[in-house]
Design a protein around this motif. Sequence first.
Motif, mmCIF file in Angstrom:
data_model
loop_
_atom_site.group_PDB
_atom_site.id
_atom_site.type_symbol
_atom_site.label_atom_id
_atom_site.label_comp_id
_atom_site.label_asym_id
_atom_site.label_seq_id
_atom_site.Cartn_x
_atom_site.Cartn_y
_atom_site.Cartn_z
ATOM 1 N N ARG A 63 -107.890 -11.162 -16.277
ATOM 2 C CA ARG A 63 -107.000 -10.184 -15.629
ATOM 3 C C ARG A 63 -105.765 -10.873 -15.078
ATOM 4 O O ARG A 63 -104.650 -10.357 -15.189
ATOM 5 C CB ARG A 63 -107.735 -9.449 -14.512
ATOM 6 C CG ARG A 63 -108.715 -8.450 -15.015
ATOM 7 C CD ARG A 63 -109.342 -7.695 -13.879
ATOM 8 N NE ARG A 63 -110.264 -6.699 -14.381
ATOM 9 C CZ ARG A 63 -110.984 -5.927 -13.613
ATOM 10 N NH1 ARG A 63 -110.917 -6.033 -12.302
ATOM 11 N NH2 ARG A 63 -111.810 -5.039 -14.150
ATOM 12 N N SER A 64 -105.949 -12.020 -14.468
ATOM 13 C CA SER A 64 -104.817 -12.763 -13.925
ATOM 14 C C SER A 64 -103.858 -13.177 -15.035
ATOM 15 O O SER A 64 -102.632 -13.119 -14.883
ATOM 16 C CB SER A 64 -105.325 -13.994 -13.177
ATOM 17 O OG SER A 64 -104.258 -14.772 -12.717
ATOM 18 N N THR A 72 -99.986 -12.073 -15.341
ATOM 19 C CA THR A 72 -98.943 -13.102 -15.393
ATOM 20 C C THR A 72 -98.076 -12.940 -16.634
ATOM 21 O O THR A 72 -96.846 -13.034 -16.559
ATOM 22 C CB THR A 72 -99.567 -14.504 -15.361
ATOM 23 O OG1 THR A 72 -100.342 -14.633 -14.171
ATOM 24 C CG2 THR A 72 -98.518 -15.582 -15.395
ATOM 25 N N ILE A 73 -98.693 -12.684 -17.777
ATOM 26 C CA ILE A 73 -97.927 -12.506 -19.015
ATOM 27 C C ILE A 73 -97.024 -11.280 -18.902
ATOM 28 O O ILE A 73 -95.849 -11.328 -19.297
ATOM 29 C CB ILE A 73 -98.873 -12.409 -20.226
ATOM 30 C CG1 ILE A 73 -99.488 -13.782 -20.501
ATOM 31 C CG2 ILE A 73 -98.146 -11.880 -21.458
ATOM 32 C CD1 ILE A 73 -100.578 -13.776 -21.546
ATOM 33 N N ALA A 74 -97.530 -10.185 -18.358
ATOM 34 C CA ALA A 74 -96.717 -8.975 -18.197
ATOM 35 C C ALA A 74 -95.546 -9.239 -17.252
ATOM 36 O O ALA A 74 -94.413 -8.809 -17.514
ATOM 37 C CB ALA A 74 -97.571 -7.836 -17.666
ATOM 38 N N ARG A 75 -95.795 -9.958 -16.166
ATOM 39 C CA ARG A 75 -94.733 -10.275 -15.213
ATOM 40 C C ARG A 75 -93.663 -11.155 -15.863
ATOM 41 O O ARG A 75 -92.463 -10.935 -15.683
ATOM 42 C CB ARG A 75 -95.311 -10.979 -13.981
ATOM 43 C CG ARG A 75 -94.278 -11.262 -12.910
ATOM 44 C CD ARG A 75 -94.890 -11.855 -11.651
ATOM 45 N NE ARG A 75 -95.822 -12.943 -11.901
ATOM 46 C CZ ARG A 75 -95.443 -14.220 -12.072
ATOM 47 N NH1 ARG A 75 -94.187 -14.564 -12.032
ATOM 48 N NH2 ARG A 75 -96.358 -15.153 -12.276
ATOM 49 N N LEU A 76 -94.080 -12.136 -16.642
ATOM 50 C CA LEU A 76 -93.127 -13.016 -17.312
ATOM 51 C C LEU A 76 -92.311 -12.261 -18.361
ATOM 52 O O LEU A 76 -91.112 -12.513 -18.519
ATOM 53 C CB LEU A 76 -93.861 -14.198 -17.952
ATOM 54 C CG LEU A 76 -94.414 -15.225 -16.974
ATOM 55 C CD1 LEU A 76 -95.281 -16.241 -17.707
ATOM 56 C CD2 LEU A 76 -93.288 -15.919 -16.226
ATOM 57 N N LYS A 77 -92.940 -11.322 -19.072
ATOM 58 C CA LYS A 77 -92.203 -10.510 -20.045
ATOM 59 C C LYS A 77 -91.144 -9.653 -19.352
ATOM 60 O O LYS A 77 -90.017 -9.539 -19.837
ATOM 61 C CB LYS A 77 -93.161 -9.622 -20.840
ATOM 62 C CG LYS A 77 -93.932 -10.368 -21.893
ATOM 63 C CD LYS A 77 -94.858 -9.436 -22.661
ATOM 64 C CE LYS A 77 -95.632 -10.189 -23.722
ATOM 65 N NZ LYS A 77 -96.558 -9.308 -24.458
ATOM 66 N N ARG A 78 -91.526 -9.041 -18.209
ATOM 67 C CA ARG A 78 -90.553 -8.241 -17.448
ATOM 68 C C ARG A 78 -89.403 -9.109 -16.966
ATOM 69 O O ARG A 78 -88.233 -8.717 -17.039
ATOM 70 C CB ARG A 78 -91.230 -7.566 -16.255
ATOM 71 C CG ARG A 78 -92.059 -6.364 -16.590
ATOM 72 C CD ARG A 78 -92.438 -5.562 -15.353
ATOM 73 N NE ARG A 78 -93.059 -6.367 -14.316
ATOM 74 C CZ ARG A 78 -94.377 -6.568 -14.190
ATOM 75 N NH1 ARG A 78 -95.210 -6.023 -15.066
ATOM 76 N NH2 ARG A 78 -94.859 -7.298 -13.216
ATOM 77 N N GLN A 79 -89.727 -10.294 -16.497
ATOM 78 C CA GLN A 79 -88.705 -11.208 -16.003
ATOM 79 C C GLN A 79 -87.767 -11.628 -17.139
ATOM 80 O O GLN A 79 -86.548 -11.673 -16.966
ATOM 81 C CB GLN A 79 -89.357 -12.433 -15.376
ATOM 82 C CG GLN A 79 -88.391 -13.404 -14.746
ATOM 83 C CD GLN A 79 -89.115 -14.572 -14.092
ATOM 84 O OE1 GLN A 79 -90.334 -14.620 -14.050
ATOM 85 N NE2 GLN A 79 -88.343 -15.504 -13.582
ATOM 86 N N LEU A 80 -88.318 -11.911 -18.293
ATOM 87 C CA LEU A 80 -87.511 -12.312 -19.442
ATOM 88 C C LEU A 80 -86.579 -11.167 -19.877
ATOM 89 O O LEU A 80 -85.395 -11.392 -20.171
ATOM 90 C CB LEU A 80 -88.406 -12.728 -20.599
ATOM 91 C CG LEU A 80 -87.737 -13.287 -21.836
ATOM 92 C CD1 LEU A 80 -86.968 -14.550 -21.505
ATOM 93 C CD2 LEU A 80 -88.769 -13.572 -22.910
ATOM 94 N N ARG A 81 -87.103 -9.934 -19.903
ATOM 95 C CA ARG A 81 -86.275 -8.778 -20.238
ATOM 96 C C ARG A 81 -85.146 -8.596 -19.232
ATOM 97 O O ARG A 81 -83.996 -8.329 -19.592
ATOM 98 C CB ARG A 81 -87.122 -7.508 -20.320
ATOM 99 C CG ARG A 81 -87.902 -7.374 -21.607
ATOM 100 C CD ARG A 81 -88.455 -5.968 -21.789
ATOM 101 N NE ARG A 81 -89.252 -5.509 -20.672
ATOM 102 C CZ ARG A 81 -90.581 -5.588 -20.593
ATOM 103 N NH1 ARG A 81 -91.261 -6.123 -21.597
ATOM 104 N NH2 ARG A 81 -91.226 -5.133 -19.548
ATOM 105 N N ALA A 82 -85.469 -8.749 -17.942
ATOM 106 C CA ALA A 82 -84.454 -8.593 -16.902
ATOM 107 C C ALA A 82 -83.388 -9.668 -17.027
ATOM 108 O O ALA A 82 -82.177 -9.393 -16.866
ATOM 109 C CB ALA A 82 -85.095 -8.645 -15.520
#
Length: 62
Positions: free
Chosen positions: A40-41, A45-55
């Motif tokens: 789950r972690s 983390t992967i979802a957060r990094l993808k959002r950050q990369l998109r931003a």
Amino acid sequence: MIYWNSFADFIAMGGYGLYVWGSFGVTALVMLIEPIAVGRSRKTTIARLKRQLRAESRSKEA
């Protein structure tokens, strides 16, 4: 070597059964929960990094 007269004696472990079996139970529970928590972690983390990369890519475009 330790020998028990019955299965109940084995479970009782000479009066230390609650401690021994409780320790085994807690260890087994942790070993079951840990991979689930790590998975789950990892997903989070992967979802957060993808959002950050998109931003970051959007801010470079603007």
